[in-house]
Design an enzyme around this catalytic site. Sequence first.
Site, PDB file in Angstrom:
ATOM      1  N   LYS A  38       1.451   5.552 -31.576  1.00 15.13           N
ATOM      2  CA  LYS A  38       2.333   6.633 -32.106  1.00 15.13           C
ATOM      3  C   LYS A  38       2.308   6.598 -33.795  1.00 15.13           C
ATOM      4  O   LYS A  38       1.921   5.731 -34.292  1.00 15.13           O
ATOM      5  CB  LYS A  38       3.690   6.595 -31.784  1.00 15.13           C
ATOM      6  CG  LYS A  38       4.176   5.305 -31.973  1.00 15.13           C
ATOM      7  CD  LYS A  38       5.816   5.145 -31.195  1.00 15.13           C
ATOM      8  CE  LYS A  38       6.397   3.961 -31.671  1.00 15.13           C
ATOM      9  NZ  LYS A  38       7.586   3.647 -30.897  1.00 15.13           N
ATOM     10  N   TYR A 267      10.803   4.292 -66.669  1.00 17.33           N
ATOM     11  CA  TYR A 267      12.112   5.056 -66.851  1.00 17.33           C
ATOM     12  C   TYR A 267      13.229   4.166 -66.888  1.00 17.33           C
ATOM     13  O   TYR A 267      13.383   3.187 -66.358  1.00 17.33           O
ATOM     14  CB  TYR A 267      11.928   6.080 -65.522  1.00 17.33           C
ATOM     15  CG  TYR A 267      11.185   7.184 -65.273  1.00 17.33           C
ATOM     16  CD1 TYR A 267      10.813   8.035 -66.247  1.00 17.33           C
ATOM     17  CD2 TYR A 267      10.484   7.187 -64.221  1.00 17.33           C
ATOM     18  CE1 TYR A 267      10.014   9.017 -66.547  1.00 17.33           C
ATOM     19  CE2 TYR A 267       9.610   8.170 -63.980  1.00 17.33           C
ATOM     20  CZ  TYR A 267       9.329   9.308 -64.775  1.00 17.33           C
ATOM     21  OH  TYR A 267       8.411   9.869 -64.706  1.00 17.33           O
TER      22      TYR A 267
HETATM   23  C1  LIG Z   1       7.318   2.207 -30.463  1.00 15.30           C
HETATM   24  C2  LIG Z   1       7.464   1.899 -28.926  1.00 15.30           C
HETATM   25  C3  LIG Z   1       6.765   0.897 -28.527  1.00 15.30           C
HETATM   26  C4  LIG Z   1       6.030  -0.085 -29.413  1.00 15.30           C
HETATM   27  O1  LIG Z   1       7.206  -1.137 -29.959  1.00 15.30           O
HETATM   28  P1  LIG Z   1       6.747  -2.342 -30.831  1.00 15.30           P
HETATM   29  O2  LIG Z   1       8.091  -2.863 -31.362  1.00 15.30           O
HETATM   30  O3  LIG Z   1       5.923  -1.822 -32.225  1.00 15.30           O
HETATM   31  O4  LIG Z   1       5.829  -3.119 -30.199  1.00 15.30           O
HETATM   32  C5  LIG Z   1       7.164   0.555 -26.990  1.00 15.30           C
HETATM   33  N1  LIG Z   1       7.680   1.500 -26.374  1.00 15.30           N
HETATM   34  C6  LIG Z   1       8.073   2.442 -26.715  1.00 15.30           C
HETATM   35  C7  LIG Z   1       8.940   3.409 -25.829  1.00 15.30           C
HETATM   36  C8  LIG Z   1       8.116   2.846 -28.134  1.00 15.30           C
HETATM   37  O5  LIG Z   1       8.891   3.754 -28.582  1.00 15.30           O
END
Ligand SMILES: *Cc1c(COP(=O)(O)O)cnc(C)c1O
Length: 386
Positions: A38, A267
């Site tokens: 994702k 800045y």
């Molecule tokens: C993002 C996510 C993961 C992965 O989590 P990590 O802590 O990055 O391993 C797994 N399951 C769901 C539902 C997520 O949203």
Amino acid sequence: MTTADMPALAATVDLGAIGHNVRVVTERAGAPVIAVVKADGYGHGAAPVARAALAAGAAELGVAHLTEALALRSAGIDAHITSWLHTPSTDFAAGIAADIDLAVSSPRQLAAVVAAARAAGVTATVTAKVDTGLNRSGIAADEWEHTAHQLAQAQAEGAVRLRAMMCHLAFGDEPDHPMNSQQAAHLDSAAADLKRRGVIPQVLHLANSPAALTRPDLARDLVRPGLALYGCSPIPSRGDFGLIPAMTLSAEVALVKKVAAGQGVSYNHRWVAPNDTMVAVLPAGYADGVPRLLSERFEVSINGRRFPGVGRICMDQLVVNLGPDGGGVREGDRAVLFGANTPGEPAVPKAVDWADSVDTIDYEIISGIHGRAQRRYVGDPGGEVR
Ligand SMILES: *Cc1c(COP(=O)(O)O)cnc(C)c1O
């Protein structure tokens, strides 16, 4: 690091590291991996990471938005993909047509999937995402009965096939927290309830990166790591688990110049040179994902030496102090902002160093690299390229 063929600001992604990390997690968890790609692969590029993870033995892919799953299909990836964050306007018909496993979090979402499947005259593949205590996404406890009943009917009718059940941990990064086992038990009992209704899930999964690495007893059939695949430790206090950071953010030194004692830099002259010194200007700023709050709280590595950031981080650029002798740094040299160690650059800063400095987590740092940072891919994941 050499500068030939390198963009001014480069996010170099080592697919060999991704492959290595898939193998580390698989081995520790004792279960196959759903590679979570994702948020554009946590800022690393979803499709290249997905291909590398699959080549290295990941069994499946997971994303939040359905649009992310559809983009992977458009990139030619035909692996099993689960998508788990939907809204009332989500185009489930497109998800069904692309053979995406739709993880539903309410009876309303399930009804929308069923309607889309009926309209298309096909069977949709679904996952029941159960809220076992995170109280975020997932089927709420008071809606379980209704959803389970609806699921059994829809499966009997042929509108859906329940493929998996999943939940997400609230305390994955606290491996000994009692909630972890409670959530797993809750998922198991929801699965048993569905079985009694004649709906038998093929697989259960709940472990995120920290749980996959530390709680193999929670693995069930698959684990669902994100962060660890990118080589960041999900529990820094327990070390790096042998993971290798996949992203190295580096910038070409744009300018080297003298600053006289008493002169302010950047800045509002937040930093005033205490002595005659040399500084380097790097083409990286907050528009590229370098947090402005990191001003004066970070170091870069150039030619194997560390140099501190000075003055305000700007939208496009930042300044580091090379010291009175300039540290041997020349325009065109490469500065590593964070990433993996290489033979020439031992002990480079890590994304977690930035995170610690600005009171956040490395998830936010790596997934936030964007703007002018150009991604480039190196390395080979190992295994068979699919
Ligand atoms: C993002 C996510 C993961 C992965 O989590 P990590 O802590 O990055 O391993 C797994 N399951 C769901 C539902 C997520 O949203």
